[in-house]
Design an enzyme around this catalytic site. Structure first.
Site, short mmCIF file in Angstrom:
data_model
loop_
_atom_site.label_atom_id
_atom_site.label_comp_id
_atom_site.label_asym_id
_atom_site.label_seq_id
_atom_site.Cartn_x
_atom_site.Cartn_y
_atom_site.Cartn_z
N CYS B 167 0.73 -1.19 -0.32
CA CYS B 167 0.48 0.21 -0.23
C CYS B 167 0.28 1.19 0.25
O CYS B 167 0.88 2.21 -0.02
CB CYS B 167 -1.04 0.06 1.19
SG CYS B 167 -1.90 -1.67 0.67
N HIS B 298 -1.86 9.00 5.28
CA HIS B 298 -1.72 7.57 5.22
C HIS B 298 -3.50 7.32 5.97
O HIS B 298 -3.98 6.54 4.87
CB HIS B 298 -1.35 6.48 5.75
CG HIS B 298 -1.42 4.98 4.90
ND1 HIS B 298 -1.45 5.04 3.80
CD2 HIS B 298 -1.61 3.29 5.25
CE1 HIS B 298 -1.25 3.08 3.44
NE2 HIS B 298 -1.31 2.70 5.14
N HIS B 333 -9.53 2.80 0.66
CA HIS B 333 -8.29 2.73 0.45
C HIS B 333 -8.58 1.25 -0.93
O HIS B 333 -8.61 0.50 -1.69
CB HIS B 333 -8.10 1.04 1.89
CG HIS B 333 -6.23 0.86 1.40
ND1 HIS B 333 -5.40 1.60 1.04
CD2 HIS B 333 -6.27 0.59 3.06
CE1 HIS B 333 -4.54 1.30 1.35
NE2 HIS B 333 -4.76 1.00 2.45
#
Lengths: 366, 407
Positions: B167, B298, B333
């Site tokens: 990620c 994030h 996400h």
């Protein structure tokens, strides 16, 4: 014959220790003896037959890796860690660098297809779709082997996984060259691992890869650095990579791939101030079957100019997919060891990804 | 003046190509971003029957055939389609669609590559108990195809490279592309990321206790977790002087980056390592913490990430950190694309003087009482410098620093 003089990409990348893990054998010494004898195209090679082993005899992970803590690792991680152990054993442990600045670059095709498939299967067949094993979830990401290896060895520098398939090794070496040249890391461990997936096992003996070869599992690792260390007990390099070129073909047909490969071969030798006729040895991704005709065609100008020796590790070992390029680099280093008088001569490693990427690398011995 | 001395060239972002759940194309994406649009809702891409949590951020009605000029979408998986469309849109946004050096490279970040292709093949295995093995199935699953698809769509013959670092992969791709231009190896690069929503990731995050059953509420005291999303993002990066000389619109400048690896745990974030990565990024860019006007977090909205990331920010930034927002509240996400979207949002924040909001926000987590999360509405602010965070499984961290492109 001229020795390799010019350098592209700075001072080049030094290859220190290395090791390979295959179903037929493990380690530099074994590979050096077997591949140098069996890998050339002079008729002495024995192609890997489909009845040979395709899996590495790992046995119990604790014994294979020599310590506890590997129970939730997927096979890719186990194989990669074993290869890195082998590479570190080849050099003095102190020379492997301090963890904080050691980088790790790993090649792959699609990660552990086995882990993903079984995890996905659990979401379908179990009583609840979320009855999956949380410990195995990290195994489904493509960088799981790199992450587990970083934990195992304490590598906290730049950590990259490159999904390049057949190009992964050349791309990983190029990435390590750039990291060290730009001082993003001092020592970079470069490697890759492929495991036999559930698909391979389900097929029994017909373990075909997209290229038609026999798919086996395996791994490889190299400890690399840029610029010579000043310490007098620093390990001497076994070889160095001087130029790397990759390109994307305009189509995935054989003609486009061959043309693109011919281009990068010419660019790479030109980067080091040489001509194709100066290349002593090439280790390609060809396996001697008809499936490799794109790469064979792309190599034809090189093979015809200076008549270099042509090693095809895939013929002797089998198709380790994204680890193939590392096997080729290892074969070159083994050849330099066996033919020490040739160590100043240039060698090339080439790869073709049928999806449309080609690469060529120039290296020399020490 | 080049802040890092004259050994590096300056790198400009001149094109933004988003394929996202809140909009496709820079104008639609930008408008939705600053409007606080919510791209999350019930998942339709796969069956969520039996899952207590059924929401995600999928891209509905994606028509690659209408958005691609060269590729035949039937030959490529969804993630590759996202990346190819994103690259096309980015070049169009940069005003480069007509003429450009086709030797430019394309660097792509991804977490799961062609995840839906693997699921399709795995589904046959599950149903049939034996594989009707079509070699092309496996070939379509190769992660390399994401970058190749983008190169093939644009007719690029340079490098096509796929970074599979989970990620933080978007930032990893951008960082490497930055180096190529900064150190004179290339004048033009495209970099970004792509991932497609998939059932196995949804199940995995749920089983970890990290999945929200409703919305994504980063930093909120009552947050439930992340929502899995999908998309593709491409940024056109050019040598700043060349961009200026052709009259390009320059959204922002990438000043530098930091990347490291926790080397500790595959899933749990490590505060010390994240702090170290922030310091590496700031040092590489020669920017001090007090100069940063915005942090694009994030911000997955898991309990662990938000607290760890917050503590790391507090440690590096001291008593008065800048505003911190998470666009995952809007996009979900998007995995390997996430930090690419974050860099795009940071560049737009700098260019427009607007902070993207953290939507779905009610009350701050007591452990983050110091934070200004830009709650629910975008806010005008001068953004001279911004930081974009990316963290991933395997302990992979990558942080990018951006600045306004003043003389």
């Amino acid at each position: 014959m001229p020795s390799v003089g010019g350098m592209a990409e700075g001072a080049g990348l030094e290859l220190l220790g290395w090791s390979v893990v295959t179903p037929r054998g493990i380690g530099r010494a074994w590979y050096q003896n077997d591949i140098v004898v069996h890998g050339s195209d002079d008729g002495q090679s024995t192609p890997q037959d489909s009845a040979g082993p395709t899996q590495v005899a790992t046995g119990r992970v604790k014994e294979f890796l020599g310590r506890r803590g590997g129970s939730s690792l997927n096979r890719s991680a186990v194989l990669l860690i074993r290869a890195i152990q082998g590479a570190l054993e080849e050099i003095d442990a102190a020379a492997s660098g301090d963890g904080d600045s050691t980088g790790l670059v790993v090649g792959t095709t699609a990660g552990s297809v086995e882990s993903i498939s079984e995890f996905y299967r659990d979401t379908i067949v179990n009583e609840r779709p979320y009855f999956v094993d949380p410990l195995r979830f990290p195994n489904t990401v493509m960088n799981s082997a790199a992450g587990e290896a970083a934990i195992w060895f304490g590598y906290r520098g730049p950590n990259a996984t490159l999904a390049g398939g057949p190009l992964a090794a050349i791309q990983a070496i190029q990435h390590a060259m750039r990291l060290t040249r730009r001082e993003r890391a001092r020592t970079v461990v470069v490697g890759g691992a492929e495991e036999c997936s559930v698909f391979d096992r389900a097929l029994g003996s017909a373990r075909a890869t997209p290229a038609g070869g026999v798919a086996i599992e395996g791994s490889a690792a190299f400890v690399t650095r840029a610029a010579p260390e000043c310490a007098k007990d620093a390990p001497k390099p076994q070889g160095r990579v001087l130029a790397v070129r990759t390109a994307t073909a305009l189509g995935d047909d054989a003609r486009s791939l061959a043309s693109a490969l011919d281009d990068v071969i010419r660019l790479a030798v030109d980067d080091v101030g040489l001509g194709m006729e100066d290349v002593w040895l090439v280790a390609s991704g060809c396996d001697g079957t008809g499936a490799d005709h794109a790469e064979a065609a792309g190599l034809s100008a090189l093979l015809n100019s200076g008549r270099p020796r042509h090693l095809m590790p895939k013929r002797a070992i089998g198709d380790v997919r994204s680890v193939s390029g590392f096997m080729q680099i290892a074969a070159v280093l083994a050849a330099y060891e066996a033919f020490h008088e040739r160590r100043s001569r240039a060698a090339m490693v080439t790869s073709v990804d049928p999806n449309g990427v080609v690469g060529a690398l120039v290296m020399r011995g020490e | 003046m080049n802040r890092t001395g004259d050994r590096r060239r300056r790198v400009a972002i001149t094109g933004v190509g988003p394929v996202s759940a809140i909009g496709i194309g820079r104008e639609a994406f930008e408008s939705a971003l600053f409007r606080g649009a919510c791209g999350t809702g019930p998942i339709e891409a796969f069956s969520t029957e039996g899952f207590p949590a059924q929401n995600g951020a999928e891209i509905r009605a994606f028509e690659p055939g209408r958005l691609l000029n060269s590729l035949d979408p039937d030959e490529w998986g969804r993630s590759s389609q996202f990346m190819a469309v994103a690259a096309r849109l980015a070049m169009r946004d940069a005003g480069l669609e007509r003429s450009y050096d086709r030797r430019a490279g394309i660097y792509v970040g991804t977490t799961s590559g062609e995840s839906q292709e693997i699921e399709t093949a795995a589904r046959r295995w599950v149903d049939d108990q034996a594989v009707e093995f079509v070699p092309s199935d496996y070939a379509r699953a190769a992660g390399s195809r994401l970058a190749i698809a983008a190169s093939r769509e644009l007719g690029f013959s340079g490098e096509s490279l796929t970074f599979a670092t989970a990620c933080s992969a978007g930032n990893a791709a951008l960082s490497s592309a930055f180096d190529r231009i900064a150190y004179g190896d290339a004048d033009l690069m495209i970099a970004g990321g792509a991932d497609a929503i998939c059932r196995w990731a949804h199940a995995g995050f749920y089983r970890l206790g990290a999945l929200s059953g409703s919305v994504c509420s980063p930093f909120d005291a009552h947050r439930e977790g992340l929502l899995t999303g999908e998309g593709g993002i491409a940024l056109v990066m050019e040598d700043l002087e060349i961009a200026r000389s052709r009259g390009a619109r320059i959204y922002a400048e990438i000043l530098g980056y930091g990347t490291n690896c926790d080397g500790a745990h595959m899933v749990a974030p490590n505060q010390a390592s994240i702090e170290a990565c922030m310091r590496l990024a700031l040092a590489d860019s020669r920017v001090s913490p007090d100069e940063i006007d915005y942090i694009c977090a994030h911000g997955t909205a898991t309990k662990a990430n938000d607290l760890t990331e917050g503590a790391a920010i507090r440690s590096v930034y001291g008593e008065a950190p800048p505003p911190v927002s998470s666009i995952k509240s809007m996009l979900g996400h998007t995995m390997g694309a996430a930090s690419g979207f974050g860099t795009a949002a940071s560049a737009l924040a700098i260019y427009r003087g607007l902070l993207p909001p953290t939507i779905n926000f009610s009350d701050i987590d007591p452990g983050l009482g110091w934070m200004d999360p830009v709650p629910n509405s975008a806010r005008e602010a001068e953004v001279r410098y911004a930081q974009n965070n990316g963290f991933g499984f395997g302990g992979n961290n990558a942080i990018v620093i951006l600045g306004g492109a003043h003389a």
